[in-house]
Design an enzyme around this catalytic site. Sequence first.
Site, short mmCIF file in Angstrom:
data_model
loop_
_atom_site.label_atom_id
_atom_site.label_comp_id
_atom_site.label_asym_id
_atom_site.label_seq_id
_atom_site.Cartn_x
_atom_site.Cartn_y
_atom_site.Cartn_z
N ALA A 10 0.55 -1.22 -0.10
CA ALA A 10 -0.53 0.35 -0.19
C ALA A 10 0.91 1.11 0.06
O ALA A 10 0.20 1.98 -0.36
CB ALA A 10 -1.31 0.07 1.24
N GLY A 11 2.04 1.21 0.27
CA GLY A 11 2.73 2.71 1.00
C GLY A 11 3.04 3.29 -1.02
O GLY A 11 3.11 2.71 -2.10
N ARG A 15 10.45 7.48 -4.05
CA ARG A 15 11.89 7.73 -4.75
C ARG A 15 11.73 6.44 -5.93
O ARG A 15 12.41 7.18 -6.47
CB ARG A 15 12.47 6.49 -3.80
CG ARG A 15 12.75 7.75 -2.65
CD ARG A 15 14.37 6.77 -1.56
NE ARG A 15 13.37 6.54 -1.22
CZ ARG A 15 13.62 5.28 -0.14
NH1 ARG A 15 15.21 5.33 0.53
NH2 ARG A 15 12.52 5.06 0.59
N THR A 80 2.96 -0.43 9.56
CA THR A 80 2.75 -1.62 8.41
C THR A 80 2.09 -2.90 9.23
O THR A 80 1.22 -3.90 9.22
CB THR A 80 4.85 -2.00 8.45
OG1 THR A 80 5.20 -1.87 9.48
CG2 THR A 80 5.24 -2.26 7.05
N ASP A 104 7.57 -5.29 -2.06
CA ASP A 104 8.77 -4.83 -3.23
C ASP A 104 9.93 -5.46 -2.89
O ASP A 104 10.91 -4.87 -3.07
CB ASP A 104 9.07 -3.46 -2.59
CG ASP A 104 9.72 -2.73 -1.21
OD1 ASP A 104 9.36 -4.18 -0.24
OD2 ASP A 104 9.61 -1.99 -0.39
N ASN A 345 13.93 -23.52 -43.08
CA ASN A 345 15.20 -21.66 -42.94
C ASN A 345 14.38 -20.38 -43.25
O ASN A 345 13.34 -20.64 -44.65
CB ASN A 345 16.35 -22.75 -44.12
CG ASN A 345 16.97 -21.47 -43.44
OD1 ASN A 345 18.15 -21.65 -43.22
ND2 ASN A 345 17.52 -20.82 -45.13
N ARG A 410 8.38 -10.77 -56.52
CA ARG A 410 9.80 -10.05 -57.18
C ARG A 410 9.43 -9.39 -58.89
O ARG A 410 9.07 -10.06 -59.22
CB ARG A 410 10.97 -10.83 -57.56
CG ARG A 410 12.59 -10.01 -57.09
CD ARG A 410 13.28 -10.73 -57.34
NE ARG A 410 14.04 -11.81 -56.47
CZ ARG A 410 13.80 -12.96 -56.45
NH1 ARG A 410 14.68 -13.36 -57.88
NH2 ARG A 410 14.47 -13.84 -55.49
C1 UD1 Z 1 10.58 -1.77 6.59
C2 UD1 Z 1 10.55 -2.71 8.09
C3 UD1 Z 1 12.31 -3.17 8.98
C4 UD1 Z 1 12.78 -4.01 7.37
C5 UD1 Z 1 12.07 -3.66 5.97
C6 UD1 Z 1 12.41 -4.43 5.46
C7 UD1 Z 1 8.28 -1.71 9.25
C8 UD1 Z 1 8.36 -0.62 10.53
N1 UD1 Z 1 10.08 -1.87 9.24
O1 UD1 Z 1 10.82 -0.91 6.41
O2 UD1 Z 1 12.26 -2.78 9.99
O3 UD1 Z 1 14.10 -3.32 7.80
O4 UD1 Z 1 11.03 -3.46 6.33
O5 UD1 Z 1 12.36 -4.53 4.15
O6 UD1 Z 1 8.19 -2.70 9.29
N2 UD1 Z 1 3.02 -0.28 4.49
C9 UD1 Z 1 1.94 -0.47 3.86
N3 UD1 Z 1 1.17 0.32 4.46
C10 UD1 Z 1 1.90 0.63 5.00
C11 UD1 Z 1 3.18 1.31 4.81
C12 UD1 Z 1 3.64 0.08 4.34
O7 UD1 Z 1 1.76 -1.29 2.99
O8 UD1 Z 1 0.58 2.61 6.14
C13 UD1 Z 1 4.13 -1.74 2.71
C14 UD1 Z 1 5.56 -0.91 1.89
O9 UD1 Z 1 4.37 -0.60 0.81
C15 UD1 Z 1 6.11 -1.75 0.90
C16 UD1 Z 1 6.11 -2.77 2.44
O10 UD1 Z 1 4.47 -2.01 3.75
O11 UD1 Z 1 5.86 -3.06 0.81
C17 UD1 Z 1 7.16 -2.67 3.80
O12 UD1 Z 1 7.07 -0.94 4.41
P1 UD1 Z 1 8.29 0.29 3.50
O13 UD1 Z 1 7.94 2.37 3.93
O14 UD1 Z 1 8.87 0.25 2.59
O15 UD1 Z 1 9.59 -0.21 4.90
P2 UD1 Z 1 10.70 -0.04 5.60
O16 UD1 Z 1 10.95 0.86 6.03
O17 UD1 Z 1 11.01 -0.72 4.51
CA CA Z 2 11.23 -0.65 2.28
#
Ligand code: UD1
Ligand code: CA
Length: 425
Positions: A10-11, A15, A80, A104, A345, A410
């Site tokens: 959902a993130g 970047r 998360t 991801d 061929n 041709r």
């Molecule tokens: C997270 C972990 C971190 C770990 C890392 C590994 C937490 C708090 N941290 O950090 O310990 O080392 O993954 O890759 O869990 N997402 C949602 N909804 C939200 C927030 C995030 O679905 O509200 C999804 C994002 O799309 C992504 C995944 O959760 O696919 C991880 O979120 P991201 O923000 O990338 O967490 P990191 O900071 O990488």
């Molecule tokens: Ca991540």
Amino acid sequence: MNIKSVILAAGKGTRMKSDTPKVLHEIYGKTLLGYVLDSVKNITNENFVIVGHHSEEVENYVKSNYENAKTVLQQPQLGTGHAVSMVCPKLENYNGLVLILCGDTPLITEETLKNFVDYHISSKSDLTVMSTIFENPTNYGRIIREDDNSLKCIVEEKDATPEQKAVKEVNAGIYCLDWGKIKNAFSQLTSNNAQGEYYLTDIIEWGKKNNLNVNAYILKDNTEIYGINSRVNLAQATKYLTDRVLNNLMINGVTIVDPNSTWISADTEIGKDTIIYPSTYIEGKNKIGSKCKIGPCAHLRGGVTVDDNVKIGNFVEVKKAHIHSNTNVGHLSYIGDSELGEHVNIGAGTITANYDPLSKIKSKTILKDNVKIGSNTVLVAPVTVDEGANIGAGSVITKNIPAWALAITRSPLKILSDWVRKKLS
Ligand code: UD1
Ligand code: CA
């Protein structure tokens, strides 16, 4: 065994600097989310994908490609832990295992996930988190252990003390939990942290407090949990995946002349004693037989089946085609939506014109066994060239050609004697 997965997707993916949602970016024509869903498909019986940003696009993708996956909307995205809590109403009476992954991290393998689940079961864990070691652990959550080496908690980069930041064991973001024992954690998470988010990682401390058996499974190959946050990561992940695929092919008897310039998708099977020449790019799902020669500079775009002892030479593009054994497509050709028989061929510069831009319909070209196509031929599909027929060089073929005939379009060669000399005088 009853195992379900929750895949966090959902993130925002800021970047990536893209109009496409992060998890729908592709490696070899398959989305990042597709890799993760494929990694669990033989392990789980139901999968939940948490969607938020660009939710419609991700929902449509999941719906049209993965029938054993459902999407669950998380709006707004509060972290998360909050993301996983979205499935609580759907799993109220469920007591089996739940695997949690991120959308991801496309390089995770089915084998690792199987080992991870086996470890969870054999260690009688209630909650297992996957960890790995990074020389440079920046941005990952750190695994903090007690003096007796048991797990204590996970601390995010932004919340970590300098001492904690020095820890090289990190949270891979993959968890296995006994749902019935952990599900209550999700209503009790708080957001008292540097990012003001509900952290999934806090379930470790919750489990400890509730006297559950909480363990870490240390993954040796840290490239498997490599996460994509930027286009730089996307290129690096493609390289990691390619190295893995090429090594595996070489170990199984395929010659890769130059691994540095060869790109082959994980969904491509290749038989032994086939040689792949430099600068070849093979994407999508393909099956290539034994004793073939592919490249240099060949491009297979997916849906390609090649039987044994076939040659696909330089600057040849092939998509959605079945090429039977002992057939040559030597140089500078395009073969799409086609079936080529045995001992065919194809002369240099042959094109299967498969697409009609007016009707927008793609049609098939069928060349039966022993057909010989002269150089620079255009085969305007739908068209069939029957067994043994020959096509003269430079022809445009718009009708079916009967067996053993010669077809040639041709225009006749004119020679005007002394024409140049007369012009000059
Ligand atoms: C997270 C972990 C971190 C770990 C890392 C590994 C937490 C708090 N941290 O950090 O310990 O080392 O993954 O890759 O869990 N997402 C949602 N909804 C939200 C927030 C995030 O679905 O509200 C999804 C994002 O799309 C992504 C995944 O959760 O696919 C991880 O979120 P991201 O923000 O990338 O967490 P990191 O900071 O990488
Ligand atoms: Ca991540």
